[in-house]
Design a protein around this motif. Sequence first.
Motif, short mmCIF file in Angstrom:
data_model
loop_
_atom_site.label_atom_id
_atom_site.label_comp_id
_atom_site.label_asym_id
_atom_site.label_seq_id
_atom_site.Cartn_x
_atom_site.Cartn_y
_atom_site.Cartn_z
N VAL A 135 3.74 14.86 -90.69
CA VAL A 135 2.75 16.04 -90.42
C VAL A 135 2.37 14.93 -88.99
CG1 VAL A 135 0.54 16.72 -89.92
CG2 VAL A 135 2.02 17.18 -91.43
N SER A 136 2.45 15.42 -87.56
CA SER A 136 1.83 14.00 -86.39
C SER A 136 0.64 15.17 -86.11
CB SER A 136 3.07 14.16 -85.31
OG SER A 136 2.25 13.74 -84.63
N CYS A 137 -0.25 14.93 -85.44
CA CYS A 137 -1.72 15.33 -84.69
C CYS A 137 -2.22 14.48 -83.79
CB CYS A 137 -2.26 16.45 -85.62
SG CYS A 137 -3.61 15.99 -87.19
N GLY A 138 -2.94 15.03 -83.66
CA GLY A 138 -4.57 14.93 -82.56
C GLY A 138 -5.12 13.92 -82.95
N LEU A 139 -5.12 13.35 -84.63
CA LEU A 139 -5.73 12.38 -84.69
C LEU A 139 -5.09 11.49 -84.67
CD1 LEU A 139 -6.59 13.74 -88.19
CD2 LEU A 139 -8.60 13.73 -85.97
N ASP A 140 -4.01 11.47 -84.64
CA ASP A 140 -2.42 10.17 -84.56
C ASP A 140 -2.17 9.63 -82.79
OD1 ASP A 140 -1.26 10.55 -87.04
OD2 ASP A 140 -0.72 13.06 -86.83
N THR A 141 -2.11 10.21 -82.21
CA THR A 141 -1.55 10.34 -80.93
C THR A 141 -3.02 9.57 -79.79
OG1 THR A 141 -2.69 12.42 -80.23
CG2 THR A 141 0.07 12.36 -80.46
N GLN A 142 -2.37 8.89 -78.39
CA GLN A 142 -3.81 8.92 -77.51
C GLN A 142 -3.39 9.58 -76.26
OE1 GLN A 142 -5.51 5.92 -77.77
NE2 GLN A 142 -4.90 5.94 -79.41
N LYS A 143 -2.01 9.73 -76.39
CA LYS A 143 -1.97 11.18 -74.96
C LYS A 143 -1.30 12.53 -75.19
CE LYS A 143 0.38 7.01 -73.90
NZ LYS A 143 2.07 6.62 -73.50
N SER A 144 -1.68 13.42 -74.48
CA SER A 144 -1.27 14.82 -74.94
C SER A 144 -0.18 15.08 -74.72
CB SER A 144 -3.14 15.54 -74.55
OG SER A 144 -2.55 17.15 -74.56
N LYS A 145 -0.02 16.18 -74.71
CA LYS A 145 0.57 17.25 -74.15
C LYS A 145 1.05 17.57 -73.22
CE LYS A 145 2.29 19.35 -78.86
NZ LYS A 145 2.14 20.75 -79.63
N PRO A 146 1.45 17.68 -71.97
CA PRO A 146 2.68 17.45 -71.83
C PRO A 146 3.70 16.07 -72.17
CG PRO A 146 2.00 17.20 -69.89
CD PRO A 146 0.94 17.42 -70.23
N ASP A 147 2.45 14.81 -73.09
CA ASP A 147 3.13 13.11 -73.06
C ASP A 147 3.89 13.92 -74.13
OD1 ASP A 147 3.17 10.35 -72.38
OD2 ASP A 147 3.42 10.76 -73.95
N PRO A 148 5.46 13.44 -74.15
CA PRO A 148 6.23 14.02 -75.39
C PRO A 148 5.69 12.97 -77.42
CG PRO A 148 7.68 12.63 -74.17
CD PRO A 148 5.69 12.19 -73.73
N GLU A 149 4.73 12.35 -77.27
CA GLU A 149 4.26 11.26 -78.79
C GLU A 149 3.90 12.09 -79.16
OE1 GLU A 149 0.02 9.58 -78.08
OE2 GLU A 149 1.27 7.86 -79.11
N VAL A 150 3.42 13.03 -79.61
CA VAL A 150 2.72 13.67 -80.76
C VAL A 150 4.73 14.26 -81.26
CG1 VAL A 150 2.42 16.15 -80.45
CG2 VAL A 150 1.66 15.27 -82.05
N PHE A 151 5.01 14.64 -80.67
CA PHE A 151 6.61 14.99 -80.99
C PHE A 151 7.42 13.45 -81.92
CE2 PHE A 151 6.16 18.36 -78.38
CZ PHE A 151 5.05 19.80 -78.93
N LEU A 152 7.33 12.22 -80.45
CA LEU A 152 8.04 11.15 -81.04
C LEU A 152 7.15 10.94 -82.61
CD1 LEU A 152 8.07 9.57 -77.94
CD2 LEU A 152 9.59 11.13 -78.16
N ILE A 153 6.18 10.45 -82.51
CA ILE A 153 5.97 10.20 -83.75
C ILE A 153 6.10 11.07 -84.93
CG2 ILE A 153 3.58 9.95 -84.98
CD1 ILE A 153 1.68 9.31 -82.27
N ALA A 154 5.89 12.34 -84.63
CA ALA A 154 7.02 13.11 -85.77
C ALA A 154 8.14 12.84 -85.97
CB ALA A 154 6.73 14.98 -85.47
N ALA A 155 9.20 12.93 -85.03
CA ALA A 155 10.74 12.04 -85.48
C ALA A 155 10.36 10.75 -85.89
CB ALA A 155 10.93 12.33 -83.76
#
Length: 213
Positions: A135-155
Amino acid sequence: MIKAVIFDLDGVLVTTDELHYQAWKQLAEEEGITGFMREDNLRQRGVSRMASLEVVLEKADRQYSDKEKAALAERKNNIYVASLANLDKSAVLDGAFEFIAFLKEKNIETAVGSASKNTPLILEKTGLAGLFDAVSCGLDTQKSKPDPEVFLIAADRLGVPYENCLVIEDSDAGIQAAKAGGMYALAVGAAKENQQADYRAADLADEAVRGIF
Ligand code: BG6
Ligand code: MG
């Protein structure tokens, strides 16, 4: 070849996209901000709480300070979280449980990739918690979609290369994020006409979804 599926949460797995909209609408009304409509909510999908607030404030007739914005975002979240009180399995969208089971059978890894800081609470209340490999979510990220960060963390948490991941999204920002991350994208729900996505379907119960695998 697709080795992992990363699900957005609100509007893909759970009906909470509507509760987000209702909470913003209530906040706008309380603030005397008129003209905030359902069509504006399309641009709130996928993006962070603060970015969603900016969509509401476009309709305001005055400027808000950073301190006022923080207070408004907190108020909206309180309205939203209160509306989750009775959330349960029945809020899980059509086909979601079955599709997750289908992926397990095929040995395809699964993750959640959501902007929402309420992701753990929602997964718990709906019986979805524990069904995903990461699970990767807003608690893990610095940048919001459309930045890919949340998906890169999940992968990264799954240990699957980005080019082997399929993201399922109901937002244009999320599809853009998936493509920016070098992943495949399936557009569903509110984004089902999105032409940037590799695949399109009405929802997870749509036969076309299983046809991808
Ligand atoms: C996304 C929603 O999943 O989460 C957005 O599509 C929302 O509309 C965002 O603003 C942030 O959610 P939360 O729960 O952290 O305010
Ligand atoms: Mg969404």
